[in-house]
Structure formats: structure tokens, C-alpha cells
Design a protein around this motif. Structure first.
Motif, mmCIF file in Angstrom:
data_model
loop_
_atom_site.group_PDB
_atom_site.id
_atom_site.type_symbol
_atom_site.label_atom_id
_atom_site.label_comp_id
_atom_site.label_asym_id
_atom_site.label_seq_id
_atom_site.Cartn_x
_atom_site.Cartn_y
_atom_site.Cartn_z
ATOM 1 N N THR A 13 74.806 30.772 59.444
ATOM 2 C CA THR A 13 73.708 31.317 58.633
ATOM 3 C C THR A 13 72.678 32.044 59.483
ATOM 4 O OG1 THR A 13 72.684 29.121 58.732
ATOM 5 C CG2 THR A 13 73.910 29.679 56.725
ATOM 6 N N ASN A 34 78.819 28.591 57.091
ATOM 7 C CA ASN A 34 78.288 27.221 57.079
ATOM 8 C C ASN A 34 76.966 27.238 57.836
ATOM 9 O OD1 ASN A 34 78.363 24.868 59.452
ATOM 10 N ND2 ASN A 34 78.423 24.081 57.366
ATOM 11 N N ALA A 62 78.034 21.968 54.599
ATOM 12 C CA ALA A 62 78.340 20.720 55.322
ATOM 13 C C ALA A 62 77.432 20.519 56.529
ATOM 14 C CB ALA A 62 79.793 20.747 55.779
HETATM 15 P P1 NAD Z 1 70.681 29.473 65.849
HETATM 16 O O1 NAD Z 1 69.648 28.401 65.786
HETATM 17 O O2 NAD Z 1 70.311 30.856 65.451
HETATM 18 O O3 NAD Z 1 71.975 29.056 65.018
HETATM 19 C C1 NAD Z 1 72.413 27.738 64.905
HETATM 20 C C2 NAD Z 1 73.211 27.596 63.624
HETATM 21 O O4 NAD Z 1 73.688 26.235 63.531
HETATM 22 C C3 NAD Z 1 72.381 27.845 62.357
HETATM 23 O O5 NAD Z 1 73.183 28.500 61.399
HETATM 24 C C4 NAD Z 1 72.043 26.433 61.877
HETATM 25 O O6 NAD Z 1 71.788 26.351 60.484
HETATM 26 C C5 NAD Z 1 73.332 25.720 62.261
HETATM 27 N N1 NAD Z 1 73.184 24.265 62.324
HETATM 28 C C6 NAD Z 1 72.295 23.541 63.042
HETATM 29 N N2 NAD Z 1 72.488 22.218 62.820
HETATM 30 C C7 NAD Z 1 73.503 22.123 61.923
HETATM 31 C C8 NAD Z 1 74.156 21.034 61.285
HETATM 32 N N3 NAD Z 1 73.796 19.759 61.503
HETATM 33 N N4 NAD Z 1 75.155 21.297 60.426
HETATM 34 C C9 NAD Z 1 75.528 22.593 60.169
HETATM 35 N N5 NAD Z 1 74.951 23.660 60.743
HETATM 36 C C10 NAD Z 1 73.950 23.420 61.615
HETATM 37 O O7 NAD Z 1 71.179 29.431 67.363
HETATM 38 P P2 NAD Z 1 72.240 30.304 68.203
HETATM 39 O O8 NAD Z 1 71.578 30.652 69.465
HETATM 40 O O9 NAD Z 1 72.864 31.355 67.376
HETATM 41 O O10 NAD Z 1 73.310 29.163 68.550
HETATM 42 C C11 NAD Z 1 74.669 29.226 68.201
HETATM 43 C C12 NAD Z 1 75.484 28.537 69.278
HETATM 44 O O11 NAD Z 1 75.384 29.294 70.496
HETATM 45 C C13 NAD Z 1 75.035 27.125 69.613
HETATM 46 O O12 NAD Z 1 76.146 26.281 69.781
HETATM 47 C C14 NAD Z 1 74.299 27.302 70.928
HETATM 48 O O13 NAD Z 1 74.310 26.131 71.698
HETATM 49 C C15 NAD Z 1 75.107 28.407 71.547
HETATM 50 N N6 NAD Z 1 74.428 29.118 72.636
HETATM 51 C C16 NAD Z 1 73.282 29.817 72.409
HETATM 52 C C17 NAD Z 1 72.657 30.474 73.465
HETATM 53 C C18 NAD Z 1 71.383 31.260 73.295
HETATM 54 O O14 NAD Z 1 70.799 31.684 74.317
HETATM 55 N N7 NAD Z 1 70.940 31.500 72.079
HETATM 56 C C19 NAD Z 1 73.239 30.428 74.746
HETATM 57 C C20 NAD Z 1 74.402 29.702 74.931
HETATM 58 C C21 NAD Z 1 74.995 29.068 73.865
#
Ligand code: NAD
Length: 260
Positions: A13, A34, A62
Motif C-alpha cells: 500500500t 496487501n 491481512a
Molecule cells: P513503507 O513504510 O513505505 O512500507 C511498508 C509497507 O508494509 C506498508 O504498505 C505497510 O502498510 C506494510 N505493513 C507494515 N506492517 C504490516 C503488517 N503488520 N501487516 C501487513 N502490512 C504491513 O516502507 P518501505 O521503505 O517501502 O519498506 C518496504 C520494505 O523495504 C521493508 O521490508 C523494509 O525493511 C525494506 N527496506 C527499506 C529501505 C528504505 O530505505 N526505505 C531500505 C532497505 C529495506
């Protein structure tokens, strides 16, 4: 390239997950979204993606901390999209604190979402991939699956674990048309890292842009954020025939972070 295929992208999302879901849909893949957020916003996102890419886009709310909901999510994906050929384990959360004051409930939540959820999605999805003789498992780990940073005990532990899980699944599926790989991004500008930029900006008494630059300067030699689109394109490559023999890897996309 992916017409007729079905993908589940957890945590799609927002941020990286949404970008990967869009990349897959742009190639004709049906997508199950999701993640959390405002119901009306998510429905607009789902409906907009379906119209833009001309594919079925479904949504299931979920909670990735709940194994029974994860089983139901995979079943719903198969019911609504006809199959599950591509699984992107992306949902993730963060909390930063020194280990001796790290809140145990934050530890439990991070291990559940960033690590255990992937075990459950993989366990439920693999039988479908094996039946079809083709599958792609893409785990969104992090540079923190390869190296550590202070104040991220749970996150680093979970992401190292996810890289390990990626390798085990690769060995167990080798030669069956299924690959299992981890993508390890460095700093990518999403909501997940916003609190860290705010904290940095406040500590230095600078604006958010300068806070972001300072964060990059510490770890990421390119001094540029990874873009969501770059991660989407890598996910697409891993779904292509060119990547049939790439399995069990952890691919850094980090501007040189882990080369140091
Ligand atoms: P974000 O916060 O934009 O997205 C996280 C997503 O996970 C959202 O859609 C949120 O609703 C969902 N989420 C959180 N808890 C949840 C739950 N209990 N059940 C279902 N959905 C849940 O963050 P992002 O940066 O896009 O992160 C995505 C992935 O990339 C993560 O695994 C993060 O660890 C990884 N990551 C991010 C970075 C960065 O610099 N942003 C770097 C390395 C890895």
C-alpha cells in the motif's frame, strides 16, 4: 512479459512494495495488494492500478504479524487471481533504540513482520508454485541483511534471518523452475525512514533535505537515494527468463554501502 501470472506483494500500500506491484502490473501480471492504510485511499489505489495496467488487482488487509491471516491471504490470492506464481515478501517495520533499552514488544513485532511472515507466506505459496513448475520468491531484505548498524538490533537480526531463509528455500527448490532471491536496498526515500531523517534533522538543527543528505553521507557512498523504480525494475529482471539460474542470492542495491 508476465501476462497470465499472479503475484502477491506484501506491504504494497506504500513505498517499495507499491512500486514493485506497479512494475509487475505494468508487465501484465495480476496483483494482490496487501498492507495498512485508509480504506478509501487503498480502494482508489487498487482501482487506479487495475485501470492503468488493464489487469486484475485485488486487495487483502491481512496483518503480517498473524500467521492465520497470512494463510488466508495466500488462499485469497489463489481464489481471486487464479494462482500465485510470484511472491514478494516486502512488508516491513522499523524501530531504533540501543539493545539494552529496546522495547521487547517492538522486537517481537519486527521479527514477526520482517522475518516470520516470510516463512508463512513461502510455506503456503510453494505448493502452488511446485504444481505449476514455475515460481519466483523475492524477499525484500536490506543492506541490514548483510551488515549491521547500531540501534537496529531487531531489524538487523530479522533481515539477516531473511537472507538465510532465502538461501534455504533456494536450495530446496533448485531445479524445479522456482527461484528464491533477496533484494538488499540501501537508503530508499519512503515513510519507513522518515522518522530517522526527522531525528537526524532535529539533532543537527537542519531541514529535512539536509538531514537526508547527512544520513546518506554516513553510509551510502553514492550519496543518492535508491529509487523505488530501480527496485521495481530489479524485481522484474528476477522474474525474467534471464534470471532462471539466479537463485539463493542477496543482491545489494545500495550505492556502494556494503562495498566498504
Ligand atoms: P513503507 O513504510 O513505505 O512500507 C511498508 C509497507 O508494509 C506498508 O504498505 C505497510 O502498510 C506494510 N505493513 C507494515 N506492517 C504490516 C503488517 N503488520 N501487516 C501487513 N502490512 C504491513 O516502507 P518501505 O521503505 O517501502 O519498506 C518496504 C520494505 O523495504 C521493508 O521490508 C523494509 O525493511 C525494506 N527496506 C527499506 C529501505 C528504505 O530505505 N526505505 C531500505 C532497505 C529495506
Amino acid at each position: 512479459m508476465l501476462t497470465g501470472k499472479s503475484a502477491l506483494v506484501t506491504g504494497s500500500t506504500s513505498g517499495i512494495g507499491q512500486g514493485i506491484a506497479r512494475a509487475l502490473a505494468s508487465q501484465g501480471c495480476r496483483v494482490m495488494l496487501n498492507g495498512f492504510g485508509d480504506a478509501a485511499d487503498i480502494e482508489r489505489l487498487r482501482d487506479g492500478m487495475a485501470a492503468e495496467y488493464g489487469v486484475t488487482v485485488a486487495y487483502n488487509r491481512a496483518d503480517m504479524t498473524r500467521p492465520e491471516e497470512i494463510g488466508a491471504l495466500v488462499a485469497d490470492t489463489v481464489a481471486q487471481l487464479g494462482n500465485i506464481n510470484i511472491l514478494v515478501n516486502n512488508a516491513g517495520i522499523q524501530h531504533t533504540a540501543p539493545v539494552d533499552s529496546f522495547p521487547p514488544e517492538k522486537w517481537d513485532a519486527i521479527i514477526a513482520v520482517n522475518l516470520s511472515a516470510s516463512f508463512h507466506t513461502i510455506q503456503h505459496s510453494l505448493p502452488h508454485m511446485k504444481t505449476g513448475g514455475w515460481g519466483r520468491i523475492i524477499n525484500i531484505a536490506s543492506v541490514h541483511g548483510l551488515v549491521a548498524s547500531a540501534n537496529k538490533a531487531a531489524y538487523v537480526t530479522a533481515k539477516h534471518g531473511l537472507v538465510g531463509l532465502t538461501k534455504v528455500v533456494a536450495l530446496e527448490t533448485a531445479g524445479q523452475g522456482i527461484t528464491s532471491n533477496a533484494i538488499c536496498p540501501g537508503w530508499t526515500r519512503t515513510e519507513l525512514i522518515e522518522p530517522q531523517i526527522v531525528a537526524r534533522a532535529q539533532a543537527l538543527g537542519v531541514d529535512m533535505e539536509e538531514g537526508g543528505r547527512n544520513l546518506l553521507a554516513e553510509k551510502q557512498p553514492s550519496r543518492q537515494f535508491v529509487s523505488i523504480d530501480q527496485l521495481g525494475q530489479l524485481a522484474l529482471f528476477l522474474c525474467s527468463a534471464a534470471a532462471d539460474q539466479i537463485t539463493g542470492t542477496a543482491l545489494p542495491v545500495d550505492g556502494g554501502w556494503t562495498a566498504q
